[in-house]
Design a protein around this motif. Structure first.
Motif, PDB file in Angstrom:
ATOM      1  N   SER A 189      -3.570   2.057  -3.804  1.00  0.00           N
ATOM      2  CA  SER A 189      -4.812   2.385  -3.813  1.00  0.00           C
ATOM      3  C   SER A 189      -5.751   1.142  -3.412  1.00  0.00           C
ATOM      4  N   ALA A 190      -5.329   0.042  -4.092  1.00  0.00           N
ATOM      5  CA  ALA A 190      -6.050  -1.319  -3.810  1.00  0.00           C
ATOM      6  C   ALA A 190      -6.165  -1.485  -2.276  1.00  0.00           C
ATOM      7  N   LEU A 191      -4.845  -1.239  -1.619  1.00  0.00           N
ATOM      8  CA  LEU A 191      -4.792  -1.610  -0.262  1.00  0.00           C
ATOM      9  C   LEU A 191      -5.593  -0.531   0.527  1.00  0.00           C
ATOM     10  N   ASP A 192      -5.812   0.801   0.217  1.00  0.00           N
ATOM     11  CA  ASP A 192      -6.601   1.497   0.963  1.00  0.00           C
ATOM     12  C   ASP A 192      -8.133   1.208   0.818  1.00  0.00           C
ATOM     13  N   ALA A 193      -8.462   0.698  -0.500  1.00  0.00           N
ATOM     14  CA  ALA A 193      -9.859   0.308  -0.932  1.00  0.00           C
ATOM     15  C   ALA A 193     -10.320  -0.948   0.169  1.00  0.00           C
ATOM     16  N   ALA A 194      -9.085  -1.955   0.212  1.00  0.00           N
ATOM     17  CA  ALA A 194      -9.528  -3.274   0.947  1.00  0.00           C
ATOM     18  C   ALA A 194      -9.582  -3.029   2.514  1.00  0.00           C
ATOM     19  N   GLY A 195      -9.490  -1.818   2.909  1.00  0.00           N
ATOM     20  CA  GLY A 195      -9.342  -1.600   4.448  1.00  0.00           C
ATOM     21  C   GLY A 195      -8.172  -1.393   5.125  1.00  0.00           C
ATOM     22  N   CYS A 196      -6.954  -1.255   4.680  1.00  0.00           N
ATOM     23  CA  CYS A 196      -5.913  -0.842   5.230  1.00  0.00           C
ATOM     24  C   CYS A 196      -6.030   0.458   6.025  1.00  0.00           C
ATOM     25  N   GLU A 197      -5.686   0.666   7.282  1.00  0.00           N
ATOM     26  CA  GLU A 197      -5.876   2.013   7.866  1.00  0.00           C
ATOM     27  C   GLU A 197      -4.595   2.977   7.503  1.00  0.00           C
ATOM     28  N   VAL A 198      -3.507   2.444   7.255  1.00  0.00           N
ATOM     29  CA  VAL A 198      -2.076   3.175   7.065  1.00  0.00           C
ATOM     30  C   VAL A 198      -1.845   2.428   5.583  1.00  0.00           C
ATOM     31  N   THR A 199      -1.380   3.352   4.637  1.00  0.00           N
ATOM     32  CA  THR A 199      -0.793   2.944   3.385  1.00  0.00           C
ATOM     33  C   THR A 199       0.183   3.965   3.030  1.00  0.00           C
ATOM     34  N   GLU A 200       1.269   3.391   2.540  1.00  0.00           N
ATOM     35  CA  GLU A 200       2.440   4.449   2.294  1.00  0.00           C
ATOM     36  C   GLU A 200       3.231   3.860   1.108  1.00  0.00           C
ATOM     37  N   ILE A 201       3.890   4.649   0.232  1.00  0.00           N
ATOM     38  CA  ILE A 201       4.685   4.173  -0.767  1.00  0.00           C
ATOM     39  C   ILE A 201       6.038   4.455   0.035  1.00  0.00           C
ATOM     40  N   PRO A 206      16.512   3.194  -2.268  1.00  0.00           N
ATOM     41  CA  PRO A 206      17.357   3.570  -3.526  1.00  0.00           C
ATOM     42  C   PRO A 206      16.853   2.952  -4.890  1.00  0.00           C
ATOM     43  N   GLY A 207      16.189   1.946  -4.836  1.00  0.00           N
ATOM     44  CA  GLY A 207      15.545   1.562  -6.168  1.00  0.00           C
ATOM     45  C   GLY A 207      13.926   1.826  -6.230  1.00  0.00           C
ATOM     46  N   TYR A 208      13.284   0.984  -6.732  1.00  0.00           N
ATOM     47  CA  TYR A 208      11.680   0.793  -7.022  1.00  0.00           C
ATOM     48  C   TYR A 208      11.145   0.957  -5.256  1.00  0.00           C
ATOM     49  N   PRO A 209      10.000   1.747  -5.273  1.00  0.00           N
ATOM     50  CA  PRO A 209       9.457   1.802  -3.777  1.00  0.00           C
ATOM     51  C   PRO A 209       8.599   0.500  -3.576  1.00  0.00           C
ATOM     52  N   ILE A 210       8.520   0.453  -2.103  1.00  0.00           N
ATOM     53  CA  ILE A 210       7.880  -0.622  -1.448  1.00  0.00           C
ATOM     54  C   ILE A 210       6.567  -0.014  -1.103  1.00  0.00           C
ATOM     55  N   VAL A 211       5.395  -1.065  -1.199  1.00  0.00           N
ATOM     56  CA  VAL A 211       4.165  -0.380  -0.882  1.00  0.00           C
ATOM     57  C   VAL A 211       3.917  -1.052   0.470  1.00  0.00           C
ATOM     58  N   TYR A 212       3.709  -0.330   1.491  1.00  0.00           N
ATOM     59  CA  TYR A 212       3.527  -0.738   2.769  1.00  0.00           C
ATOM     60  C   TYR A 212       1.799  -0.576   3.187  1.00  0.00           C
ATOM     61  N   GLY A 213       1.264  -1.357   3.911  1.00  0.00           N
ATOM     62  CA  GLY A 213      -0.127  -1.117   4.188  1.00  0.00           C
ATOM     63  C   GLY A 213      -0.245  -1.804   5.557  1.00  0.00           C
ATOM     64  N   GLU A 214      -1.035  -1.396   6.538  1.00  0.00           N
ATOM     65  CA  GLU A 214      -1.382  -2.105   7.553  1.00  0.00           C
ATOM     66  C   GLU A 214      -2.783  -2.073   8.368  1.00  0.00           C
ATOM     67  N   ALA A 264      -8.743 -10.856  -0.021  1.00  0.00           N
ATOM     68  CA  ALA A 264      -8.877 -11.810   1.216  1.00  0.00           C
ATOM     69  C   ALA A 264      -9.120 -10.744   2.357  1.00  0.00           C
ATOM     70  N   LEU A 265      -8.270  -9.738   2.443  1.00  0.00           N
ATOM     71  CA  LEU A 265      -8.429  -8.546   3.447  1.00  0.00           C
ATOM     72  C   LEU A 265      -9.622  -7.943   3.342  1.00  0.00           C
ATOM     73  N   GLU A 266     -10.126  -7.586   2.101  1.00  0.00           N
ATOM     74  CA  GLU A 266     -11.268  -6.853   1.862  1.00  0.00           C
ATOM     75  C   GLU A 266     -12.467  -7.794   2.322  1.00  0.00           C
ATOM     76  N   PHE A 267     -12.490  -9.011   2.290  1.00  0.00           N
ATOM     77  CA  PHE A 267     -13.603  -9.769   2.431  1.00  0.00           C
ATOM     78  C   PHE A 267     -13.546  -9.703   4.024  1.00  0.00           C
TER      79      PHE A 267
END
Ligand code: BES
Ligand code: MN
Ligand code: MN
Length: 465
Positions: free
Chosen positions: A47-59, A63-71, A136-139
């Motif tokens: 959610s923080a990456l979405d709010a900062a302005g990433c166009e794509v974000t994914e969980i 096999p273990g805990y997820p990786i949060v990806y954004g671009e 920093a991305l948000e800025f």
């Protein structure tokens, strides 16, 4: 980029409050009881990456805990910065040594942080430092200052060995393609001495077990007549260092690269005050490998340390007993070109071979990772150096760290790019310890410095091509 400072002034209360909220979630990756909290933290980061302005974000499931990806890709022809960080934290134990609950963040001033510091597990390692990149991305997005493409990869298993991330990187080379990897998960020499971490040590972590008689015995009836596993364990461990504090495992140093006299002289120029170092730890003297300085011992030299040892009776009062089993957890910090799998095998073969008759010794490998050294003649290093100059007014000092981020060497192998380690923590921030904290000044200075890295990296890349 004059507007970054004023953007921070306007929004700093919110930047701090958002980090406080993230720190409230106990994302302890080592303890399965907190699995849901770890997953909730991944959602919060997305959610923080979405709010900062990433166009794509994914969980991204693993096999273990997820990786949060954004671009945010603004033009495929422009350079791409890949930001790595971790949203998991160390267990807070021992909780009674905390002055305030580890997951109820409080802001308090300290001698080093008169502006205040946030006290909470993960404040510095790594939620606070990772979140600097999000802000920093948000800025950059809000002020039309993003000069290149950016990808985020924030994992949830760093503190337990990054196993799923290894798997993820190997399976997503295209998706993660980049020109430089940027990480804030290390420290700086002092608040007024910016530094770029140029090296990380590798790691081999093992658990050893010494088994003696088939049951716990009366220490009067059997003492002296059979091997006591705890006595033997301590004896074996003591034998792992010689009188010069060199490690005695055969072959241990075979691949260690010795620094040249010039390189060591360069290192010795970094500001370091031994008296203050001793005072901060309340020790009369330092201790370590003969022939090396404190800064060398904790960065360019390999080490072997017991992290925990147990067995027998440790409850109230006394119990006369010879335990059947003794255990210890041992970590070895490694330097170029030591190979952690090889070192693990050398340790196992040696430790099992020195077991006396009447005991059975087994070594169980845990996890490990390769050491990493980043060159100083890369575009990324130059860009980071200029970024610090812009916000600190000083050229940063290169510093090899003793800590480990094992995945970094795998990034280089799989993604073929260099990693730049721009850390804003201080050694006194107590990462992994009770009362971990992160200075508000450091947090905001990180947010201020990062956009300059993007600017200079893009400028330098353009002038190269
Ligand atoms: N961020 C630290 C590593 C670090 C801290 C490097 C300060 C340099 C300066 C990281 O989260 C960490 O704790 N790594 C572990 C290894 C991991 C496999 C558990 C470490 O170094 O013990
Ligand atoms: Mn970390
Ligand atoms: Mn850590």
């Amino acid at each position: 980029m004059e507007n970054i400072a004023s953007y921070i002034t306007t929004h700093k209360d919110r930047f701090i409050q958002e980090l406080v909220e993230l720190l409230k979630i106990p994302s302890i990756s080592a303890d399965p009881a907190f699995a849901q909290d770890v997953l909730n933290t991944a959602e919060a980061v997305k959610s923080a990456l979405d709010a900062a302005g990433c166009e794509v974000t994914e969980i991204c499931e693993t096999p273990g805990y997820p990786i949060v990806y954004g671009e945010k890709i603004i033009d495929p022809k422009l350079p791409t910065v890949l930001v790595y960080g971790h949203y998991d934290v160390q267990p807070p134990d021992p909780v009674d040594l905390w002055n305030s609950p580890p997951f109820e963040p409080v802001i308090k001033a300290t001698d080093l942080h008169p502006e205040g510091a946030i006290f909470a597990r993960g404040a510095c390692d790594d939620k606070g430092q990772m979140y600097m990149h999000v802000k920093a991305l948000e800025f950059m997005v809000k002020n039309n200052e993003l000069p290149c493409n950016v990808k985020f990869m924030i994992e949830g298993e760093e503190e337990v060995g990054s196993e799923s991330l290894g798997w993820f990187v190997e399976h997503n080379r295209e998706k993660l393609a980049n020109d430089v990897i940027l990480i804030s998960d290390t420290g700086m020499i002092a608040k007024d001495i910016p530094s770029i971490t140029t090296g990380l040590r590798g790691l081999s972590y093992v658990e050893v077990e010494v088994v003696g008689p088939n049951r716990d015995l009366h220490s009067g009836l059997y003492g002296g007549a059979v091997a006591n596993p705890i006595n033997i364990m301590t004896k074996l461990i003591a034998s792992l260092h010689d009188e010069n504090n060199h490690i005695t495992v055969p072959g241990f140093y075979d691949k260690v690269i010795e620094l040249s006299v010039e390189e060591r002289a360069e290192m010795a120029k970094a500001p370091f005050n031994l008296e203050n170092y001793k005072k901060a730890l309340d020790i009369e003297d330092v201790y370590g490998e003969k022939g090396y300085s404190t800064n060398e011992r904790n960065s360019i030299r390999p080490t072997l340390d017991v992290n925990g040892i147990w067995g027998g009776y440790t409850g109230e009062g006394a119990k006369t007993v010879i335990a059947s089993k003794a255990y210890a957890k041992i970590s070895m910090r490694l330097v170029p070109d030591q190979d952690w799998k090889e070192i693990t095998q050398l340790f196992k073969a040696h430790f099992e071979s020195i077991a006396p008759k009447g005991t059975r010794v087994t070594v169980k490998p845990h996890h490990g990772g390769f050491p990493y050294v980043t060159p100083m003649d890369s575009l990324g290093y130059a860009a980071a150096s200029k970024a610090y100059e812009a916000t600190f007014g000083k050229t940063p000092i290169p510093q090899r760290s003793g800590g480990s981020i094992p995945i970094v060497s795998l990034f280089e192998k799989e993604l073929k790019s260099k990693t730049i380690l721009m850390g804003f923590g201080l050694d006194s921030d107590a990462i992994h310890s009770p009362n971990e904290h992160f200075g508000l000044w450091n947090y905001l200075k990180g947010i201020e410095t990062i956009p300059y890295f993007y600017r200079y990296f893009t400028e330098l890349s353009n002038s190269e091509s």
